[in-house]
Design an enzyme around this catalytic site. Sequence first.
Site, PDB file in Angstrom:
ATOM      1  N   GLU A 112       0.849  -1.193   0.000  1.00  0.00           N
ATOM      2  CA  GLU A 112       0.000   0.000   0.000  1.00  0.00           C
ATOM      3  C   GLU A 112       0.881   1.238   0.000  1.00  0.00           C
ATOM      4  OE1 GLU A 112      -3.630   1.996   2.693  1.00  0.00           O
ATOM      5  OE2 GLU A 112      -2.755   0.057   3.226  1.00  0.00           O
TER       6      GLU A 112
ATOM      7  N   ASN B  64     -12.145  -0.828  -0.711  1.00  0.00           N
ATOM      8  CA  ASN B  64     -11.454  -1.359   0.459  1.00  0.00           C
ATOM      9  C   ASN B  64     -12.218  -1.016   1.734  1.00  0.00           C
ATOM     10  OD1 ASN B  64      -8.889  -2.303   2.003  1.00  0.00           O
ATOM     11  ND2 ASN B  64      -9.280  -0.252   2.814  1.00  0.00           N
ATOM     12  N   GLU B  65     -12.517  -2.009   2.539  1.00  0.00           N
ATOM     13  CA  GLU B  65     -13.082  -1.844   3.885  1.00  0.00           C
ATOM     14  C   GLU B  65     -14.184  -0.777   3.942  1.00  0.00           C
ATOM     15  OE1 GLU B  65      -9.870  -1.276   6.677  1.00  0.00           O
ATOM     16  OE2 GLU B  65      -9.255  -3.382   6.537  1.00  0.00           O
TER      17      GLU B  65
ATOM     18  N   ASN C   9      -6.567   1.560   2.913  1.00  0.00           N
ATOM     19  CA  ASN C   9      -7.275   2.818   3.137  1.00  0.00           C
ATOM     20  C   ASN C   9      -6.862   3.882   2.123  1.00  0.00           C
ATOM     21  OD1 ASN C   9      -8.341   1.472   5.310  1.00  0.00           O
ATOM     22  ND2 ASN C   9      -7.202   2.615   6.856  1.00  0.00           N
TER      23      ASN C   9
ATOM     24  N   GLU D 266      -6.304  -9.364   3.621  1.00  0.00           N
ATOM     25  CA  GLU D 266      -5.485  -8.731   4.654  1.00  0.00           C
ATOM     26  C   GLU D 266      -5.493  -9.635   5.878  1.00  0.00           C
ATOM     27  OE1 GLU D 266      -5.898  -4.571   5.673  1.00  0.00           O
ATOM     28  OE2 GLU D 266      -6.551  -4.051   3.630  1.00  0.00           O
TER      29      GLU D 266
ATOM     30  N   GLN E 101       1.540  -6.444   5.515  1.00  0.00           N
ATOM     31  CA  GLN E 101       1.867  -6.206   4.115  1.00  0.00           C
ATOM     32  C   GLN E 101       3.196  -6.884   3.803  1.00  0.00           C
ATOM     33  OE1 GLN E 101       1.269  -2.090   2.907  1.00  0.00           O
ATOM     34  NE2 GLN E 101      -0.584  -1.941   4.130  1.00  0.00           N
TER      35      GLN E 101
ATOM     36  N   TYR F   6      -8.399  -9.681   8.806  1.00  0.00           N
ATOM     37  CA  TYR F   6      -8.258  -9.976  10.226  1.00  0.00           C
ATOM     38  C   TYR F   6      -6.820  -9.762  10.668  1.00  0.00           C
ATOM     39  CZ  TYR F   6      -8.039 -12.448  14.671  1.00  0.00           C
ATOM     40  OH  TYR F   6      -7.823 -12.759  15.994  1.00  0.00           O
TER      41      TYR F   6
END
Length: 514
Positions: free
Chosen positions: A27, A172-173, A72, A301, A358, A243
Amino acid sequence: MQKAKVKVEKDFIISRIDRRIYGSFIEHLGRAIYTGIYEPAHPEADEQGFRKDVIRLVRDLKVPIIRYPGGNFVSGYNWEDGVGPKELRPKKLELAWRSIEPNEVGVNEFVDWTKKVNSEVMMAINLGTRGIDEARNLVEYCNFPGGTYYSDLRRKHGYEKPHKIKVWNLGNEMDGEWQIGHKLPHEYGRLAREVAKVMRMVDPDIELVVCGSSGPGMPTFPEWERIVLEHTYDVVDYISLHYYANMPGPDHIDLPDNPDLKSFIAKNLVMEDFIKAVVSTIDYVKAVKRTKKDVYISFDEWNVWYHSFKKDKNVEPWQIAPPLLEEDYNFADALLVSNMMITLLKHADRIKIACLAQLVNVLAPITTVKGGIAYRQTIYYPFMHASNYGDGLVLLPKVESPKYDSKLYTDVPLLETVVIYNDEKEEISVFAVNRDVENSLYVEYDLHGFNGFKVEEHIVYDSEDPFAGNTPENPDRVVPRKERNSAKIDGNKLEVVLPKFSWNVIRLKKQGVN
């Protein structure tokens, strides 16, 4: 010494492993890109500015797919800022991580880098501040051969052939309040469906991942999955799970100040329950839809995360590549990562993609020193072993193990294990963790249907100090070792002694096979 037994049958198969289960994630966050994979002034920088020492370490992990550019970050990202001549690219405020993004690395450079590390891109699109137009234009830019505005723009930027990116994340999320452009499940489900439709109009061969819950503790879980899938089931291929073990919450353990190792090492059981709940939700929606189509899981993730929270609070905002989310992993963390990897493999029939989050510097198995060395964190080794030796068929295990109760969990098995049969190479890989913090564990494996195999090696990863880690000054403090004469096979009976609190790889090979 306590004893455990495991029975597997050659014909009782969970699934053939999709190698993308050994994926990872980069990211635009902290030092993942800048001074991580990319540092033009570094002595080992290549002609594009990528660190060759990092490339070598990533190649050794054999990571088949890497999610990019977030996270994010992607929910406020304009991909156009990262393409074209670098001198014309804007510096932007990056709101998700309160940083400045210089845009020196973008889509094209990252595609180049993944080729250097023998991997592929899993591309995420911005469904926070953007939507249908951004998605279709990016697919056209990346995947369409030429003769249109965005495909010709890519060619103008020096990339004549399309990138042919196969797997795409639809945001994402989006269930998280912290996310730029956070949405309610029906809002996101409707948008994701329409975005999926137009992306497939541009390229019918792509695979799409819709956002699931950001964790099992989310107040909307698992209703989020149900509602989102009711909108998108027929137009997507995967739903994502995220998680991170040991984040602040009711089951947080502050190691080593509160060394409840027995609870800590069992946190993959939370991950297992999370997977089962999502599987049940997928099956429910499938039944409601009266369809034969399967939607699989992209666990894109997962990791251990808790060391850096205090440090991150002291980082000054609005820097380029600030040191954020830099976990200094210890051996106990590596053992929990081992258990989490085994959990993913035991559900290989439903989990086809997974991304250790990551890859470099940020929550990472690899850490770099600006201008200096790149070294392996403790979590590097079990992931490398799984990726290098975990190809083929996951066999259905029947495990009889002693159990224990901890402060947080009950009936925790001392043994966590999975058996993988590589039918092409006639090899068996046994991955096993002994959770016992004090004693070795004797394990007998009944490998029914497997005769004529010999023990190739027994790799042990352990540490007298469970809180020891690797550092720039001592990068090889905690490394695996070869164990001699601890694993023996007679016929189809494998006997092995697992040292206390250890990760083990027992490799077997058919005699007479080169």
